[in-house]
Design an enzyme around this catalytic site. Structure first.
Site, PDB file in Angstrom:
ATOM      1  N   ASP A 155       0.832  -1.204   0.000  1.00 60.80           N
ATOM      2  CA  ASP A 155       0.000   0.000   0.000  1.00 60.80           C
ATOM      3  C   ASP A 155       0.866   1.253   0.000  1.00 60.80           C
ATOM      4  O   ASP A 155       0.435   2.318  -0.417  1.00 60.80           O
ATOM      5  CB  ASP A 155      -0.829   0.016   1.297  1.00 60.80           C
ATOM      6  CG  ASP A 155      -2.302  -0.199   1.034  1.00 60.80           C
ATOM      7  OD1 ASP A 155      -2.655  -0.578  -0.086  1.00 60.80           O
ATOM      8  OD2 ASP A 155      -3.092   0.015   1.971  1.00 60.80           O
ATOM      9  N   GLY A 217     -12.928   3.864   3.712  1.00 61.78           N
ATOM     10  CA  GLY A 217     -13.448   2.543   4.092  1.00 61.78           C
ATOM     11  C   GLY A 217     -13.363   2.446   5.602  1.00 61.78           C
ATOM     12  O   GLY A 217     -13.517   3.457   6.297  1.00 61.78           O
TER      13      GLY A 217
HETATM   14  N1  LIG Z   1     -24.415   1.869   2.026  1.00 59.81           N
HETATM   15  C1  LIG Z   1     -23.394   2.268   2.774  1.00 59.81           C
HETATM   16  N2  LIG Z   1     -23.348   3.531   3.260  1.00 59.81           N
HETATM   17  C2  LIG Z   1     -22.316   3.947   4.021  1.00 59.81           C
HETATM   18  N3  LIG Z   1     -21.269   3.180   4.359  1.00 59.81           N
HETATM   19  C3  LIG Z   1     -21.253   1.918   3.887  1.00 59.81           C
HETATM   20  C4  LIG Z   1     -22.285   1.388   3.082  1.00 59.81           C
HETATM   21  N4  LIG Z   1     -21.977   0.096   2.790  1.00 59.81           N
HETATM   22  C5  LIG Z   1     -20.789  -0.161   3.398  1.00 59.81           C
HETATM   23  N5  LIG Z   1     -20.345   0.918   4.058  1.00 59.81           N
HETATM   24  C6  LIG Z   1     -19.149   1.054   4.898  1.00 59.81           C
HETATM   25  O1  LIG Z   1     -17.966   0.806   4.176  1.00 59.81           O
HETATM   26  C7  LIG Z   1     -16.954   0.401   5.120  1.00 59.81           C
HETATM   27  C8  LIG Z   1     -16.168  -0.757   4.559  1.00 59.81           C
HETATM   28  O2  LIG Z   1     -15.448  -0.292   3.457  1.00 59.81           O
HETATM   29  P1  LIG Z   1     -14.322  -1.162   2.771  1.00 59.81           P
HETATM   30  O3  LIG Z   1     -13.566  -0.233   1.882  1.00 59.81           O
HETATM   31  O4  LIG Z   1     -14.916  -2.361   2.150  1.00 59.81           O
HETATM   32  O5  LIG Z   1     -13.519  -1.586   4.071  1.00 59.81           O
HETATM   33  P2  LIG Z   1     -12.079  -2.143   4.398  1.00 59.81           P
HETATM   34  O6  LIG Z   1     -11.411  -0.997   5.051  1.00 59.81           O
HETATM   35  O7  LIG Z   1     -12.270  -3.317   5.280  1.00 59.81           O
HETATM   36  O8  LIG Z   1     -11.422  -2.496   3.095  1.00 59.81           O
HETATM   37  C9  LIG Z   1     -17.672   0.043   6.409  1.00 59.81           C
HETATM   38  O9  LIG Z   1     -17.481   1.099   7.337  1.00 59.81           O
HETATM   39  C10 LIG Z   1     -19.134   0.003   5.987  1.00 59.81           C
HETATM   40  O10 LIG Z   1     -19.974   0.353   7.037  1.00 59.81           O
HETATM   41  C1  LIG Z   2      -4.508   1.125   5.241  1.00 62.49           C
HETATM   42  C2  LIG Z   2      -5.882   0.843   5.720  1.00 62.49           C
HETATM   43  O1  LIG Z   2      -6.328   1.470   6.643  1.00 62.49           O
HETATM   44  O2  LIG Z   2      -6.587  -0.100   5.073  1.00 62.49           O
HETATM   45  P1  LIG Z   2      -8.117  -0.565   5.307  1.00 62.49           P
HETATM   46  O3  LIG Z   2      -8.950   0.638   5.066  1.00 62.49           O
HETATM   47  O4  LIG Z   2      -8.342  -1.623   4.252  1.00 62.49           O
HETATM   48  O5  LIG Z   2      -8.240  -1.063   6.690  1.00 62.49           O
END
Ligand SMILES: Nc1ncnc2c1ncn2[C@@H]1O[C@H](COP(=O)(O)OP(=O)(O)O)[C@@H](O)[C@H]1O
Ligand SMILES: CC(=O)OP(=O)(O)O
Ligand SMILES: [Mg+2]
EC number: 2.7.2.1
Length: 429
Positions: A155, A217
């Protein structure tokens, strides 16, 4: 032709995608499987094969308590699928590429051998929610995929271009150099994907692209991308800095740590192990803060819907509203700062990541704050443009606005598979 398996261990999810690939060609997706909600059970499975959905939000019966456990469930899903003869067994995977959040000084992806593995082990403390889990999965693949070369895609590598005056912390330079204390930045695999996808969408050469990208995310960050390269990003030495997240505080006054009620915050936390040394303070700021601390949930979808006034009791609603407003405020701060860093020559503000992609409400709130800079959002824009990789949500009113606002369905697994398909060293045998 080789089968590539891309593995993306996030802090709240594990996503794996399988591709067939030819040297130097665009990989072709066979299947994609993900387990989400690891920090807010029930854990749910999403699975698609050759672009067709097989499972959506299916509750997983097995107990999944780690990213490696999630990987086991996902790999079994692919292998047991009779309609996926390309991966009939573990021997069929030729390249397994792993998203490793912290790559330290590595500026390119690395084949994982004994030396790189041990080097990465030493970085575990610098990405306490990520590197250890990714290395567990690497270990599983080394033991169980006998035909696979394992590759670490970092990353941090996209951010190797951040200039010295931006990646340097104003501390004793000798200590900074000895302990490699600098801004590294993360979510770079995603930012590389976003750069290429947005350049294609706008019909521009990536080398001339200037964007403010937001990967929102469970962990959230912002990135100023200048001439297609990372100029600055909000995460730092570790993924704790910058924006708040599901369980992370984001940036706070560093002195806060010394005033945080209990006196043992500097001591090693009970979750420290032989491989990971984390203090109570780091544990609190990484795992017990953010949305979890403010609202009790790590699910931003629930926070965003309560912020809109959806059926919650008043105490819950106001806690969630505070979290929502706080997030929009912090993001707005980076948009302003990076707008200046790019000298106002901004091709687009780009939203990505689970929240950036799915929460139209958060996008509206951020863009409303940036209206003074010439951003505007189309209230009627599609919340989710099903098959598109990039879609335009900019205001179309009165001839539109000065700068575009886009949404990008980022795909870290595809980006890693591309990097492997173009890495000649992986194709010589
Ligand atoms: N419809 C939605 N509206 C707002 N947030 C959402 C929605 N669907 C998923 N999320 C949020 O997106 C986040 C996960 O994002 P993601 O990029 O898949 O996570 P990660 O960091 O694990 O890769 C969680 O906080 C989840 O609550
Ligand atoms: C770097 C990092 O925070 O990654 P993730 O959002 O997938 O947890
Ligand atoms: Mg992620």
């Amino acid at each position: 032709m080789k089968v590539i398996l891309s593995i993306n261990a996030g802090s709240s999810s594990v996503k794996i995608s399988a591709y067939t690939a030819e040297r130097g060609q665009e990989p072709s997706q066979l299947a994609e499987a993900q387990l989400s909600g690891l920090t807010s059970p029930p854990v749910r499975l999403k699975y698609s094969r050759r672009g067709a959905q097989v499972a959506k939000d299916q509750e997983v019966q097995e107990e999944v308590s780690s990213q490696d456990g999630a990987f086991g469930v996902l790999l079994k899903t692919l292998i047991d699928d009779r309609d996926l003869p390309e991966i009939a067994g573990k021997r069929d995977v030729a390249i397994a590429c792993h998203r490793v959040v912290h790559g330290g000084g590595y500026e390119t992806s690395q084949v994982i051998n004994r030396e790189t593995y041990h080097h990465l082990e030493r970085l575990t403390d610098l990405a306490p929610l990520h590197n250890a889990s990714a290395l567990e999965i690497v270990k599983t693949c080394l033991a169980e995929l006998p035909g696979a070369v394992n590759v670490a895609c970092f990353d941090s590598q996209f951010h190797a271009t951040i200039p010295e005056h931006i990646h340097t912390y104003p501390i004793n330079p000798k200590i900074a150099s000895k302990n490699q204390l600098r801004k590294y930045g993360f979510h770079g695999i995603s930012y590389q994907f976003i750069t290429d996808a947005v350049a294609k969408f706008l019909g521009k050469d990536p080398a001339n692209l200037n964007i403010i990208a937001l990967h929102l995310g469970s962990g959230a960050s912002a990135c100023a991308i200048r001439n297609g390269k990372s100029w600055d990003t909000s995460m730092g030495l570790t993924p704790l800095a910058g924006l708040p997240g599901a369980t992370r505080s984001g940036s706070v006054d560093p002195s806060l740590v010394f005033h945080y009620a209990s006196s043992d915050v500097g001591k090693l936390s009970p979750s420290s192990t032989r491989d990971l040394h984390i203090s109570r303070a780091e544990e609190i700021l990484n795992k017990q803060s953010g949305w979890k601390a403010l609202t009790g949930t790590t699910d931003f979808a629930a926070i965003a819907s309560a912020a809109g006034g959806g059926g919650e009791d008043e105490t819950n609603r106001s806690k969630r509203q505070l979290a929502f407003d706080l997030f929009a405020d912090r993001i707005g701060g980076y948009v302003g700062s990076y707008y200046v860093a790019l000298g106002g020559r901004v091709d687009a503000l780009v939203f990505a990541g689970g929240i950036g992609e799915k929460s139209a409400r958060l996008r509206r709130s951020v863009v409303a704050q940036a209206a003074c800079l010439g951003f505007g959002i189309d209230e009627d824009a599609e919340e989710d443009a099903e098959d598109a990789v990039v879609w335009d949500v900019s205001s179309k009113k009165q001839g539109g606005c000065r700068h575009k606002t886009l949404v990008c369905r980022t795909d870290e697994q595809l980006q890693m598979a591309r990097m492997c398909a173009h890495d000649d060293a992986l194709w010589s045998s």
